[in-house]
Design an enzyme around this catalytic site. Sequence first.
Site, short mmCIF file in Angstrom:
data_model
loop_
_atom_site.label_atom_id
_atom_site.label_comp_id
_atom_site.label_asym_id
_atom_site.label_seq_id
_atom_site.Cartn_x
_atom_site.Cartn_y
_atom_site.Cartn_z
N LEU A 35 0.83 -1.21 0.00
CA LEU A 35 0.00 0.00 0.00
C LEU A 35 0.86 1.25 0.00
O LEU A 35 0.42 2.33 -0.37
CB LEU A 35 -0.91 0.00 1.23
N GLY A 38 7.48 2.82 3.63
CA GLY A 38 7.92 3.70 4.70
C GLY A 38 9.35 3.39 5.05
O GLY A 38 9.97 2.53 4.42
N ASN A 40 10.30 1.92 7.61
CA ASN A 40 10.35 0.58 8.21
C ASN A 40 10.04 -0.52 7.20
O ASN A 40 9.82 -1.66 7.59
CB ASN A 40 9.35 0.49 9.36
N GLY A 41 9.97 -0.17 5.93
CA GLY A 41 9.61 -1.17 4.92
C GLY A 41 8.19 -0.94 4.45
O GLY A 41 7.54 0.03 4.84
N LYS A 58 1.30 -2.92 9.04
CA LYS A 58 2.66 -2.40 9.15
C LYS A 58 3.44 -3.35 10.07
O LYS A 58 2.97 -3.68 11.15
CB LYS A 58 2.59 -0.99 9.76
N GLU A 104 -6.90 0.44 10.02
CA GLU A 104 -7.93 0.65 9.01
C GLU A 104 -7.23 0.98 7.69
O GLU A 104 -6.18 1.64 7.68
CB GLU A 104 -8.88 1.78 9.42
N ASP A 152 6.55 14.27 13.68
CA ASP A 152 6.93 13.91 12.31
C ASP A 152 5.77 14.23 11.35
O ASP A 152 5.44 13.42 10.49
CB ASP A 152 7.30 12.43 12.24
P1 ADP Z 1 7.03 4.16 8.20
O1 ADP Z 1 6.91 4.44 9.68
O2 ADP Z 1 7.79 2.92 7.90
O3 ADP Z 1 7.52 5.37 7.43
P2 ADP Z 1 4.24 4.68 7.60
O4 ADP Z 1 3.35 4.33 8.75
O5 ADP Z 1 4.57 6.13 7.43
O6 ADP Z 1 5.57 3.82 7.67
O7 ADP Z 1 3.61 4.14 6.25
C1 ADP Z 1 4.31 4.21 5.01
C2 ADP Z 1 3.35 4.44 3.87
O8 ADP Z 1 2.43 3.33 3.76
C3 ADP Z 1 2.45 5.68 4.03
O9 ADP Z 1 3.11 6.85 3.57
C4 ADP Z 1 1.26 5.29 3.16
O10 ADP Z 1 1.51 5.54 1.79
C5 ADP Z 1 1.15 3.77 3.37
N1 ADP Z 1 0.20 3.48 4.47
C6 ADP Z 1 0.48 3.52 5.79
N2 ADP Z 1 -0.61 3.23 6.52
C7 ADP Z 1 -1.61 3.01 5.64
C8 ADP Z 1 -3.01 2.69 5.78
N3 ADP Z 1 -3.56 2.54 6.99
N4 ADP Z 1 -3.74 2.54 4.65
C9 ADP Z 1 -3.18 2.69 3.43
N5 ADP Z 1 -1.88 3.01 3.24
C10 ADP Z 1 -1.10 3.17 4.32
#
Ligand code: ADP
Length: 366
Positions: A35, A38, A40-41, A58, A104, A152
Site C-alpha cells: 500500500l 515507509g 520501516n519497509g 505495518k 484501518e 513527524d
Molecule cells: P514508516 O513508519 O515505515 O515510514 P508509515 O506508517 O509512514 O511507515 O507508512 C508508510 C506508507 O504506507 C504511508 O506513507 C502510506 O503511503 C502507506 N500506508 C500507511 N498506513 C496506511 C493505511 N492505513 N492505509 C493505506 N496506506 C497506508
Amino acid sequence: MASNTVSEPDKLPHFLFQTKRNAITDDYEVRTEKLGAGINGPVYACFDRQTGQKCALKIIKDSAKARREVNLHKKASECPYIVHVIEIYENKHSKQRCLLIVMEYMAGGELFNRIKRIGVEGSFTERQAASIVHSICKAVQYLHSLNIAHRDLKPENLLFTSNDEGAALKLTDFGFAKECSDSVKTLHSPCYTSYYVAPEVLSKQSYDKSCDIWGLGVITYIVLCGYPPFYSLHNAPINGPMSPEMKRKIRAGEYRFPDSDWNTVSREAKDLIRAMLTVEPESRPTIEEVLQSTWLSKFAEKVPNTSLNTPAVLVEQSEQWTDVGAAIRETNAYNRMLSVESEVQEISLDNNLLFRRRQKRQNTAT
Ligand code: ADP
C-alpha cells in the site's frame, strides 16, 4: 508471512493494551500487495478472514522504540482524525520478533497525491486547503490534549479514508511520537525531517508540542502553494540531512510569500502561517489558538473559494518531489540514528552523574 507465536521478551516496555500472540495468518489473509513504502519497509494489504474487510498491515521489529510507537498510536487511535489501530500482533517474521500493526485501510492514499488528482478533475481552492489544514489540526489537538507530540508531521503521514469527495483525512505513523508534559520541556532527541524541522530542534535545544505547530505551518504553506517555505537545492549534502543554507534559513525563519503564487491567497491564511512559523517556540500559538484563528475557526463559510496553483505546482515539480521524498527518507534514517545516539548519550550522562554521586557519597562516608 508472519507466523510463529512468541514469548514475552525481557526488559521491554509493557503494552498498554492487549496484544495478540497467535499467528496473524489465523485471522487475516496477508497479501504481498504494497500500500505504501515507509522507512520501516512496505505497508501491506490484509483481509479479515471473518468479515473480508480490507486492512493495512505495518510490520516493525520489536524493540523499546517500536513498543512506544505502538502504545502511543493505539492510545490516540480513537480520534476520528487519526488512523485507527484495529489490532496488534506479536509474531515472529523471518526469525525476527516483530510487532504487526493492523490498521484501518486508507483507500484515498496520501495527501499530495489527492491534491494532484483534484487539480486534474477541477480546481483546488483555498477553502479546500483550509478544510485539510483543519483536519490535521484536529488530530494534533487530540494528541496534545493527551500530552503526546507527534514530531513527524509530513504529507506522507496524512492519508484519506477514500477517494470520495467527503473523505476524512487522518494522521498516522507514530514512529517519532513522544509523551510530553505541559510545564516541563521533555523532548530532547534531535529527530526531525529536513523540510519540516523547527529551528529549536536544529539548535538541539529542548522542544515539545511547539514543534508540531511549526510542522503544521510548513504543511499549511505547501498546501497553499505546492512548494515548501524553506528550500535550498544548492549545496545539498550527500550524507547529511540538509544543506547549511537550508539550516540557516530555518534558524532565521527566512521565507517569503512570492507574489506569483500568493497574491490571491487571503491575508488570514498568511497571518496564521507567520504565527506558526515563528522562530521562538514560546511565541508560537498553541494548537487551540491555531484552531481559533480567523482563517480556521469558520473556514467553511469565511475562507474564499479562490483557486490555488498547488496541484499544478505539485505535478510540475513531481521530479523534485521525488528527490525531496528520497531526502526525507534519508533524513529520517539519519535522524533515527541521531535519536538513538542522543538517548545513548543521555543514558551515559545519567550514568556518569550516578557514578559521581555514588563516589561523593562514598567519599563523605569515609
Ligand atoms: P514508516 O513508519 O515505515 O515510514 P508509515 O506508517 O509512514 O511507515 O507508512 C508508510 C506508507 O504506507 C504511508 O506513507 C502510506 O503511503 C502507506 N500506508 C500507511 N498506513 C496506511 C493505511 N492505513 N492505509 C493505506 N496506506 C497506508
